[in-house]
Motif scaffolding. Structure first.
Motif, short mmCIF file in Angstrom:
data_model
loop_
_atom_site.label_atom_id
_atom_site.label_comp_id
_atom_site.label_asym_id
_atom_site.label_seq_id
_atom_site.Cartn_x
_atom_site.Cartn_y
_atom_site.Cartn_z
N SER A 158 -5.96 -1.71 6.14
CA SER A 158 -5.64 -3.10 5.78
C SER A 158 -5.44 -3.91 7.05
O SER A 158 -4.88 -3.41 8.03
CB SER A 158 -4.37 -3.15 4.93
N TYR A 159 -5.88 -5.17 7.02
CA TYR A 159 -5.87 -5.98 8.23
C TYR A 159 -5.18 -7.31 7.97
O TYR A 159 -5.41 -7.97 6.96
CB TYR A 159 -7.30 -6.24 8.71
N TRP A 169 -2.24 -0.07 8.63
CA TRP A 169 -2.32 -1.51 8.76
C TRP A 169 -2.55 -1.90 10.21
O TRP A 169 -2.00 -1.28 11.12
CB TRP A 169 -1.03 -2.17 8.27
N SER A 228 -11.09 1.17 4.79
CA SER A 228 -9.94 1.64 4.01
C SER A 228 -8.61 1.18 4.60
O SER A 228 -7.58 1.20 3.92
CB SER A 228 -9.95 3.17 3.93
N LYS A 283 -13.22 -3.47 11.28
CA LYS A 283 -13.17 -3.70 9.84
C LYS A 283 -14.37 -3.08 9.14
O LYS A 283 -14.24 -2.49 8.05
CB LYS A 283 -13.13 -5.21 9.55
N SER A 291 -1.14 5.03 4.25
CA SER A 291 -2.06 3.92 4.55
C SER A 291 -1.84 3.42 5.97
O SER A 291 -0.83 3.70 6.61
CB SER A 291 -1.85 2.79 3.55
N THR A 335 0.85 -1.19 0.00
CA THR A 335 0.00 0.00 0.00
C THR A 335 0.89 1.24 0.00
O THR A 335 2.12 1.15 0.12
CB THR A 335 -0.92 0.03 1.24
#
Length: 362
Positions: free
Chosen positions: A226-227, A207, A224, A219, A205, A177
């Motif tokens: 990230s997981y 995470w 938007s 979530k 971004s 990302t």
């Protein structure tokens, strides 16, 4: 020395308590001591309400008694206040055995956040539980001060470490990302305050690495970001090394091993100026602590990765484990559990340990 550690926190949990105990066992065994960990894996368990990955042992008293008698420890350490810890405490009190305990996490604050139970009530339980211990090991001076304020005055310092060979400053690129990449690693639960990070207006971004009861809701509210789930250490090290800033939004952690892992990976830290970050960072330039977490994140981008790594190199698991060992209270020979059916391997191993190693536990 034969050391028994009783803990309600163990696999499959992935958290700082479990990592601390595993690392401590490894270091103590490298010093020549024999360590027996009594964990929920040996018992029938049920999931903890609201936190199913934590398993609570059912009716452990008889088996805990048998395990202690069989191992014949020369020092007993009770790491947690759950069913196994309570059973071990009961055994020690009944037999007049000295023991030590530990205070790993801000348990009263977590209980208040989850169930609304007043802090004073939970600290009253902690005073009862830890009161008979010869020493209560806590990870930072601030936590020792907190315990003292609530009437637990026999606390001693047991710091934490980091595996500097696993977590290195060598850069990686496994997060696909936009940079700058802001990273959170840890349990995803209300007491970790992860939402304070996810709601920040930041460039690049975000995470989140880890699992927990709040993950599904976060979530849904912050798609938007990230997981990633729970990662093994080699994979986690690559994630750290791919990010630009480690964000630690918790206001309740006692130490935060993830802070050391991030720093060892060359990742500067952004956090609130609270217990945990204060004790790990101190006045080091390796991170930024500010009540405006967004400002801390943006300022941390200016920190050189070499600075972060240099601060982490001040911590080692060997030093932390030597500290743990020095705080143990060996059982008098006349008081140690005796069982003619006990395995002899541990006894034979203890006889071959160096005198210096045995004395270090006095």
């Amino acid at each position: 020395m034969r050391v028994m550690i009783v803990t309600d926190a163990w696999e499959p949990q992935v958290n700082g308590v479990v990592r601390t105990l595993k690392s401590t066992r490894r270091e103590l065994e490298a010093m020549g001591h024999t360590v027996d960990l009594l964990t929920p894996l040996e018992f029938r368990t049920v999931p903890c309400p609201t936190y199913p990955e934590i398993r609570l042992s059912l009716l452990p008293t008889a088996k805990v008694r048998a395990r202690i008698d069989a191992f014949r420890p020369e020092a007993l350490h009770i790491a947690t206040e759950g069913p196994l810890g309570l059973a071990a405490r009961r055994y020690a009190m009944r037999h007049g055995l000295p023991f030590t305990t530990a205070y790993h996490t801000r348990f009263p604050e977590y209980v208040q956040a989850r169930f609304g139970i007043p802090l004073a009530w939970t600290y009253r339980f902690l005073r009862w539980f830890h009161g008979p211990a010869r020493a209560v090991m806590a990870p930072t001076p601030v936590v020792l001060h907190d315990l003292h304020q609530y009437g637990i005055s026999h606390g001693v310092l047991w710091t934490r470490g980091v595996d500097l060979d696993v977590f290195t400053a060598e850069r990686a690129n496994v997060l696909n990302t936009a940079h700058p990449i802001f990273l959170y690693v840890g349990r995803v639960a209300v007491e970790k305050n992860v939402e304070a990070f996810l709601q920040l207006d930041l460039p690049g971004s975000k995470w989140v690495v880890g699992d927990g009861p709040a993950l599904a809701g976060l979530k849904a509210r912050y798609p938007s970001a990230s997981y990633l789930g729970v990662l093994k250490q080699p994979d986690l090290a690559k994630v750290y090394a791919s990010a630009d800033v480690f964000v630690f939004p918790s206001r309740t952690d006692t130490f935060g091993l993830v802070l050391l892992e991030a720093l060892a990976s060359g990742l500067p830290v952004a956090a609130y100026p609270v217990t945990g970050p204060i004790d790990v960072l101190g006045d080091s330039p390796a991170g930024v602590m500010h009540e405006d977490l967004r400002e801390a994140c943006l300022e941390a981008l200016r920190i050189d990765r070499v600075t972060a790594r240099a601060h982490a190199e001040k911590f080692s698991w060997r030093a932390a484990s030597e500290q743990f060992l020095a705080h143990l209270r060996p059982l008098p020979a006349s008081a140690a559990p005796q069982d003619s059916t006990a395995p002899t391997a541990a006894h034979d191993h203890a006889k071959t340990a160096s005198p210096a190693a045995v004395r270090s536990g006095d």
